[in-house]
Scaffold this motif. Structure first.
Motif, PDB file in Angstrom:
ATOM      1  N   LYS A 135       0.720  -1.306   0.044  1.00 55.50           N
ATOM      2  CA  LYS A 135       0.077  -0.060   0.023  1.00 55.50           C
ATOM      3  C   LYS A 135       0.852   1.167  -0.021  1.00 55.50           C
ATOM      4  CE  LYS A 135      -4.022  -2.171   2.387  1.00 55.50           C
ATOM      5  NZ  LYS A 135      -4.862  -2.252   3.463  1.00 55.50           N
ATOM      6  N   SER A 136       2.093   1.128   0.710  1.00 53.45           N
ATOM      7  CA  SER A 136       2.839   2.203   0.728  1.00 53.45           C
ATOM      8  C   SER A 136       3.321   2.915  -0.516  1.00 53.45           C
ATOM      9  CB  SER A 136       4.091   2.038   1.625  1.00 53.45           C
ATOM     10  OG  SER A 136       4.957   0.888   1.298  1.00 53.45           O
ATOM     11  N   LEU A 137       3.657   1.913  -1.735  1.00 54.64           N
ATOM     12  CA  LEU A 137       4.014   1.969  -2.945  1.00 54.64           C
ATOM     13  C   LEU A 137       2.916   2.397  -3.934  1.00 54.64           C
ATOM     14  CD1 LEU A 137       6.837  -0.845  -3.296  1.00 54.64           C
ATOM     15  CD2 LEU A 137       7.240   1.725  -2.699  1.00 54.64           C
ATOM     16  N   GLY A 138       1.862   2.237  -3.575  1.00 55.21           N
ATOM     17  CA  GLY A 138       0.664   2.684  -4.295  1.00 55.21           C
ATOM     18  C   GLY A 138       0.370   1.811  -5.403  1.00 55.21           C
ATOM     19  N   ASN A 139       0.656   0.420  -5.142  1.00 60.34           N
ATOM     20  CA  ASN A 139       0.737  -0.565  -6.087  1.00 60.34           C
ATOM     21  C   ASN A 139       0.014  -1.856  -5.621  1.00 60.34           C
ATOM     22  OD1 ASN A 139       2.802  -1.802  -4.752  1.00 60.34           O
ATOM     23  ND2 ASN A 139       4.106  -2.486  -6.141  1.00 60.34           N
ATOM     24  N   PHE A 140      -0.772  -1.528  -4.587  1.00 58.70           N
ATOM     25  CA  PHE A 140      -1.443  -2.686  -3.939  1.00 58.70           C
ATOM     26  C   PHE A 140      -2.785  -2.758  -4.462  1.00 58.70           C
ATOM     27  CE2 PHE A 140      -4.366  -4.296  -0.855  1.00 58.70           C
ATOM     28  CZ  PHE A 140      -3.856  -5.229  -0.238  1.00 58.70           C
ATOM     29  N   PHE A 141      -3.504  -3.692  -4.784  1.00 61.92           N
ATOM     30  CA  PHE A 141      -4.914  -3.815  -5.445  1.00 61.92           C
ATOM     31  C   PHE A 141      -5.598  -4.919  -5.332  1.00 61.92           C
ATOM     32  CE2 PHE A 141      -1.913  -3.426  -8.842  1.00 61.92           C
ATOM     33  CZ  PHE A 141      -2.214  -4.539  -9.607  1.00 61.92           C
ATOM     34  N   THR A 142      -6.834  -5.322  -5.267  1.00 57.05           N
ATOM     35  CA  THR A 142      -7.588  -6.428  -4.943  1.00 57.05           C
ATOM     36  C   THR A 142      -7.914  -6.985  -6.293  1.00 57.05           C
ATOM     37  OG1 THR A 142      -9.449  -5.540  -4.820  1.00 57.05           O
ATOM     38  CG2 THR A 142      -8.394  -5.778  -2.944  1.00 57.05           C
ATOM     39  N   VAL A 143      -8.323  -8.266  -6.531  1.00 58.47           N
ATOM     40  CA  VAL A 143      -9.053  -8.643  -7.679  1.00 58.47           C
ATOM     41  C   VAL A 143     -10.080  -8.096  -8.258  1.00 58.47           C
ATOM     42  CG1 VAL A 143      -9.724 -10.696  -8.699  1.00 58.47           C
ATOM     43  CG2 VAL A 143      -7.895 -10.944  -7.159  1.00 58.47           C
ATOM     44  N   ARG A 144     -10.884  -7.526  -7.291  1.00 54.84           N
ATOM     45  CA  ARG A 144     -12.226  -6.681  -7.577  1.00 54.84           C
ATOM     46  C   ARG A 144     -11.514  -5.426  -8.096  1.00 54.84           C
ATOM     47  NH1 ARG A 144     -16.559  -7.692  -9.641  1.00 54.84           N
ATOM     48  NH2 ARG A 144     -16.279  -9.848  -8.515  1.00 54.84           N
ATOM     49  N   ASP A 145     -10.663  -4.849  -7.591  1.00 58.91           N
ATOM     50  CA  ASP A 145     -10.290  -3.575  -8.223  1.00 58.91           C
ATOM     51  C   ASP A 145      -9.894  -3.785  -9.757  1.00 58.91           C
ATOM     52  OD1 ASP A 145     -10.376  -2.097  -5.669  1.00 58.91           O
ATOM     53  OD2 ASP A 145      -8.099  -2.542  -5.338  1.00 58.91           O
ATOM     54  N   LEU A 146      -9.347  -4.589 -10.072  1.00 54.66           N
ATOM     55  CA  LEU A 146      -8.911  -4.990 -11.405  1.00 54.66           C
ATOM     56  C   LEU A 146     -10.180  -5.523 -12.262  1.00 54.66           C
ATOM     57  CD1 LEU A 146      -5.736  -7.250 -11.387  1.00 54.66           C
ATOM     58  CD2 LEU A 146      -5.857  -4.863 -12.270  1.00 54.66           C
ATOM     59  N   LEU A 147     -10.864  -6.141 -11.695  1.00 57.58           N
ATOM     60  CA  LEU A 147     -12.384  -6.515 -12.391  1.00 57.58           C
ATOM     61  C   LEU A 147     -13.287  -5.281 -12.644  1.00 57.58           C
ATOM     62  CD1 LEU A 147     -13.094  -9.732 -10.586  1.00 57.58           C
ATOM     63  CD2 LEU A 147     -12.360  -9.682 -12.947  1.00 57.58           C
ATOM     64  N   ASP A 148     -13.151  -4.410 -11.468  1.00 57.04           N
ATOM     65  CA  ASP A 148     -14.110  -2.990 -11.915  1.00 57.04           C
ATOM     66  C   ASP A 148     -13.347  -2.149 -12.752  1.00 57.04           C
ATOM     67  OD1 ASP A 148     -15.850  -4.244 -10.010  1.00 57.04           O
ATOM     68  OD2 ASP A 148     -15.096  -3.093  -8.203  1.00 57.04           O
ATOM     69  N   GLN A 149     -12.062  -2.206 -12.850  1.00 56.43           N
ATOM     70  CA  GLN A 149     -11.438  -1.227 -13.864  1.00 56.43           C
ATOM     71  C   GLN A 149     -11.535  -1.919 -15.285  1.00 56.43           C
ATOM     72  OE1 GLN A 149      -7.131  -1.410 -12.547  1.00 56.43           O
ATOM     73  NE2 GLN A 149      -7.789  -0.565 -10.751  1.00 56.43           N
ATOM     74  N   GLY A 150     -12.301  -2.961 -15.480  1.00 53.52           N
ATOM     75  CA  GLY A 150     -12.315  -3.615 -16.497  1.00 53.52           C
ATOM     76  C   GLY A 150     -11.420  -4.685 -17.024  1.00 53.52           C
TER      77      GLY A 150
END
Length: 472
Positions: free
Chosen positions: A281-296
């Motif tokens: 999270k500190s590097l700003g490159n943390f994301f969930t599977v749902r984040d990617l799915l919601d981004q298309g």
């Protein structure tokens, strides 16, 4: 066919021989259900889902039992529920804990389904196996491998002479070089908790040591024994679980059950990075599977990128890999449009059976697709069926993951125009118009597949509708 697997415990790639070919048994550590699954959590799911598919193909779907658990009793879950209560949520803390667990399990199953993971044969929740955990702890105490102290039950690490064999560590070296919890009730700093007391605002169950809750490690030992037996074939999980979780599982299971092994084969997938860096999270490159799915980002694309790297190598998620995977999958789906599944190519099966070499299997699929696409005039129905079946062995090109590749783009008018230009060319023997139209479509990011039945157009990852303006 012989499946070869790298056994972490022996540090060798060996032939896989199941205890009972009529019931091949695999256990994989599942999630602690306090939040959304991040991208790294998806890697072991996809890896062992692919192994599940290979085992089913080899031994028969009815002869493989795959168990992946849910840890639904954990301090992180308690903290999340407590925060909700303090924010004004209605219900007891126990109600909120149960509500949060149910909610998160639902999220997890939906997200993992979106990346093409089949649900395992059984998905036990830790809270349903408390009695089995208590019984196993009582057995360990009776045999002298564990002891009770101040409302706790702890495992005597030095009572198990093979402790450290999985991770290749010596107990004394662990104490000297690692952070261990020092508590006054421990006989030895390395002893680990089997049971711990619960306060009034924490979930708890009655036990011989007082009201409390289980330690993390005993949960998997109890659930795996209940569902797969004292010794089973394969135990898998991420490399981060090798020590101490899996090491502790082996110690308590073998001591409680008087067995030489808990599992015959131990498999661990390497960790995931994002653009060459550890996800945080500190590097700003943390994301969930749902984040990617919601981004298309389609779940099938996530799966493809994961499988493109061998499971024992670090996997680097990059935007370039995502785009390339999407382009490849669009082309492959276009290629097999209308094909029926028959059976996978033996070459693909053999590569996959060599320590789950998914990257090698994908390379084989690339070669097969190239061969089919190179003969657009040829009836490649058999080749397409074999290609489709081979891809589906890896969980790709399945019906469940379909529906994203065309993204609602209607190219039928362009296909009709192409057919007309092509018909004129066949009559005049002048194919310059066909070549020009095909070049324009390709430049606009459209995959063009021609056969004697007609032309099939599909958008690729680089599709740009603006480049088609004025073409009709």
């Amino acid at each position: 066919m012989t499946i070869k697997l790298y056994n972490t415990k022996t540090r060798k790639k060996v032939d896989f021989t199941p205890i009972d070919p009529e019931n091949v048994r695999m256990y994989v550590c599942g999630p602690t259900v306090y939040d959304r699954a991040h991208l790294g959590n998806a890697r072991p799911v996809i890896v062992f889902d692919t192994l599940f598919r290979l085992l089913r193909h080899t031994y028969g779907a009815d002869h493989v039992t795959y168990v992946r658990n849910f840890t639904d009793v954990d301090d992180k879950i308690n903290a999340t529920a407590l925060a909700r209560q303090q924010a004004g949520a209605k219900g007891t803390l126990e109600d909120l804990i149960n509500e949060r667990s149910n909610e998160t399990i639902g999220w997890y199953l939906a997200d993992m389904g979106a990346v093409g993971a089949m649900e395992p044969t059984a998905a036990p929740r830790a809270t349903d196996y408390i009695a089995e955990m208590i019984q196993m702890i009582e057995t360990l105490i009776a045999k002298g491998h564990a002891y009770a102290a101040e409302g706790h039950a702890l495992f005597r690490v030095r009572s198990y002479e093979n402790y450290g064999a999985l991770s290749g560590r010596a107990v004394d070296d662990m104490i000297a070089g690692a952070r261990v919890e020092v508590a006054p009730f421990k006989e030895d700093p390395m002893d680990f908790v089997l049971w711990k007391p619960s306060s009034d605002d924490q979930p708890g169950w009655d036990s011989p040591w007082g009201r409390g809750r289980p330690g993390w490690h005993i949960e998997c030992s109890a659930m795996s024994k209940a569902l797969l037996g004292a010794t089973f074939d394969i135990h898998g999980g991420g490399l981060d679980l090798q020590f101490p979780h899996h090491e502790d599982e082996i110690a308590q299971s073998c001591c409680a059950n008087d067995t030489e092994d808990m599992a015959r084969y131990w498999m661990h997938n390497e960790m995931l990075q994002v653009e060459g860096k550890k996800m945080s999270k500190s590097l700003g490159n943390f994301f969930t599977v749902r984040d990617l799915l919601d981004q298309g980002v389609p779940g099938e694309v996530i799966r493809f990128v994961m499988l493109s790297t061998h499971y024992r190598k670090p996997m680097d998620w990059t935007e370039k890999k995502r785009a390339e995977a999407e382009k490849t999958l669009r082309a492959w789906r276009s290629l097999v449009d209308g094909a029926e599944e028959t059976g996978p190519a033996q070459d693909v099966v053999d590569v996959l059976a060599d320590d789950l070499n998914t990257s090698g299997a994908i390379a084989q699929l690339h070669a097969m697709a190239k061969s089919i696409a190179a003969n657009p005039q040829k009836d490649c129905a058999v080749e397409k069926s074999v290609f489709l079946s081979s891809a589906r062995l890896l969980g790709l090109l399945t019906d469940d993951l379909s529906g994203w590749a065309d993204d609602g783009v209607d190219l039928s008018a362009y296909a009709t125009k192409f057919d007309g230009v092509r018909a004129e060319a066949m009559a005049s023997k002048d194919f310059s118009g066909v070549d020009a139209l095909k070049s324009t479509l390709i430049a606009a990011g459209v995959e063009v597949q021609m056969s004697k039945e007609g032309v099939h157009l599909a958008p690729t990852a680089t599709f740009d509708p603006s480049k088609l303006e004025g073409l009709l």
